[in-house]
Design an enzyme around this catalytic site. Structure first.
Site, PDB file in Angstrom:
ATOM      1  N   GLU A  40      26.904  13.978 -38.304  1.00  0.00           N
ATOM      2  CA  GLU A  40      25.825  13.829 -37.956  1.00  0.00           C
ATOM      3  C   GLU A  40      24.906  13.624 -38.797  1.00  0.00           C
ATOM      4  OE1 GLU A  40      23.009  14.899 -36.275  1.00  0.00           O
ATOM      5  OE2 GLU A  40      23.730  17.017 -35.359  1.00  0.00           O
ATOM      6  N   ASP A  41      23.895  13.407 -38.614  1.00  0.00           N
ATOM      7  CA  ASP A  41      22.828  12.988 -39.420  1.00  0.00           C
ATOM      8  C   ASP A  41      21.794  13.643 -40.173  1.00  0.00           C
ATOM      9  OD1 ASP A  41      21.206  14.398 -37.605  1.00  0.00           O
ATOM     10  OD2 ASP A  41      20.321  12.663 -37.560  1.00  0.00           O
ATOM     11  N   ARG A  78      13.862   4.569 -38.592  1.00  0.00           N
ATOM     12  CA  ARG A  78      15.159   4.580 -38.098  1.00  0.00           C
ATOM     13  C   ARG A  78      15.816   3.176 -39.547  1.00  0.00           C
ATOM     14  NH1 ARG A  78      17.246   8.458 -35.103  1.00  0.00           N
ATOM     15  NH2 ARG A  78      16.080   8.152 -32.205  1.00  0.00           N
ATOM     16  N   PHE A 133      10.050  17.163 -43.716  1.00  0.00           N
ATOM     17  CA  PHE A 133      10.593  16.265 -43.039  1.00  0.00           C
ATOM     18  C   PHE A 133      11.207  15.066 -43.311  1.00  0.00           C
ATOM     19  CE2 PHE A 133      10.273  13.498 -38.918  1.00  0.00           C
ATOM     20  CZ  PHE A 133      11.224  14.830 -37.852  1.00  0.00           C
ATOM     21  N   ASP A 144      19.835  21.369 -39.870  1.00  0.00           N
ATOM     22  CA  ASP A 144      18.725  22.034 -39.827  1.00  0.00           C
ATOM     23  C   ASP A 144      18.732  23.429 -39.523  1.00  0.00           C
ATOM     24  OD1 ASP A 144      16.023  21.938 -40.407  1.00  0.00           O
ATOM     25  OD2 ASP A 144      14.752  21.290 -38.320  1.00  0.00           O
TER      26      ASP A 144
HETATM   27  P1  5GP Z   1      19.944  21.174 -35.624  1.00  0.00           P
HETATM   28  O1  5GP Z   1      19.774  21.268 -34.443  1.00  0.00           O
HETATM   29  O2  5GP Z   1      19.755  22.020 -36.919  1.00  0.00           O
HETATM   30  O3  5GP Z   1      17.969  21.708 -36.129  1.00  0.00           O
HETATM   31  O4  5GP Z   1      19.078  19.508 -35.824  1.00  0.00           O
HETATM   32  C1  5GP Z   1      19.438  19.284 -35.563  1.00  0.00           C
HETATM   33  C2  5GP Z   1      18.779  17.595 -35.473  1.00  0.00           C
HETATM   34  O5  5GP Z   1      17.456  17.573 -35.490  1.00  0.00           O
HETATM   35  C3  5GP Z   1      19.200  16.434 -36.248  1.00  0.00           C
HETATM   36  O6  5GP Z   1      20.480  15.593 -35.906  1.00  0.00           O
HETATM   37  C4  5GP Z   1      18.114  15.394 -35.895  1.00  0.00           C
HETATM   38  O7  5GP Z   1      17.411  15.117 -35.510  1.00  0.00           O
HETATM   39  C5  5GP Z   1      16.624  16.660 -36.218  1.00  0.00           C
HETATM   40  N1  5GP Z   1      16.202  16.793 -37.346  1.00  0.00           N
HETATM   41  C6  5GP Z   1      16.246  17.991 -38.046  1.00  0.00           C
HETATM   42  N2  5GP Z   1      15.557  18.116 -39.481  1.00  0.00           N
HETATM   43  C7  5GP Z   1      15.084  16.570 -39.511  1.00  0.00           C
HETATM   44  C8  5GP Z   1      14.505  15.599 -40.028  1.00  0.00           C
HETATM   45  O8  5GP Z   1      13.816  16.490 -41.455  1.00  0.00           O
HETATM   46  N3  5GP Z   1      13.913  14.572 -40.034  1.00  0.00           N
HETATM   47  C9  5GP Z   1      14.132  14.147 -38.633  1.00  0.00           C
HETATM   48  N4  5GP Z   1      13.676  12.724 -38.619  1.00  0.00           N
HETATM   49  N5  5GP Z   1      15.063  14.482 -37.669  1.00  0.00           N
HETATM   50  C10 5GP Z   1      15.267  16.148 -38.050  1.00  0.00           C
END
Ligand code: 5GP
Length: 193
Positions: free
Chosen positions: A112-113, A178, A165, A116
């Protein structure tokens, strides 16, 4: 092209004005990714891995990480619904592109990147676990534990970051940024406009 005269620079000019500050430099990312690769190599000795990158954000991280994992491995990609043009999670997770092979009796490492709210990861772990793999673990480049909505902890984490963010190194806003070779914090006005 003369490669010697074409040295990589750490700065991409495009849209740089929208970045408030650099949170993690390219160098810091490189060093930490090498450490993660070493740790994963140790932990999975004697096994074979299926590395599963989550499109599109994890692509850059995964490309660097797999070169630091000194084990036999294969890789594939999964695409899930993401924030789209917003910076807030909708809470809805759906698989848009699935793994192309059976994962039964396979050690899966999800890449995963960023984690959150944790909603994406929780959904993916549960979904993949139902397919009888040998194991399912997660490596994330970034973790924002302050925003967690569900109880999910990545097995390997590059950096714990504050609730901001971020963009770059695969992470986007509206598909932009990206290609930045670092992780930066986006100026709030960049996503308000
Ligand atoms: P989650 O389901 O954990 O809320 O979100 C995961 C996905 O949300 C990540 O894979 C990413 O694509 C997006 N995301 C969450 N936080 C950020 C952030 O700070 N920046 C960006 N660009 N994407 C985020």
């Amino acid at each position: 092209m003369n490669v010697e005269n074409n040295r990589a620079t750490d700065v991409i000019k495009t849209r740089e004005a929208d970045i408030a500050n650099v949170l993690l430099t390219g160098e810091a990312l490189k060093t930490r990714i090498a450490e993660l690769g070493e740790e994963i190599t140790q932990d999975y000795q004697g096994t074979e891995l299926l590395v599963l990158g989550i499109l599109k954000g994890a692509v850059l991280f995964m490309a660097d990480l797999i070169r630091e994992i000194k084990l036999p491995l294969t890789f594939d990609f999964l695409a899930v619904t993401s924030y789209g043009a917003s910076t807030q999670s909708s809470g809805v997770v759906r698989i848009l592109k699935d793994v192309e092979r059976s994962v039964e009796e396979v050690h899966i490492l999800i890449v995963e990147d960023i984690v959150d709210t944790g909603l994406t990861l929780k959904y993916l772990k549960e979904n993949l676990s139902r397919r009888n793999p040998k194991s399912v673990k997660v490596v994330t480049l970034l973790d924002k534990p302050g925003r967690r909505k569900v109880d999910v902890v990545p097995d390997y984490n590059g950096f714990t970051i504050p609730d901001e963010f971020v963009v770059g190194f695969g992470l986007d806003f509206n598909e932009q940024f990206r290609n930045l070779p670092y992780i930066g914090i986006l100026k709030p006005e960049a996503y308000r406009s």
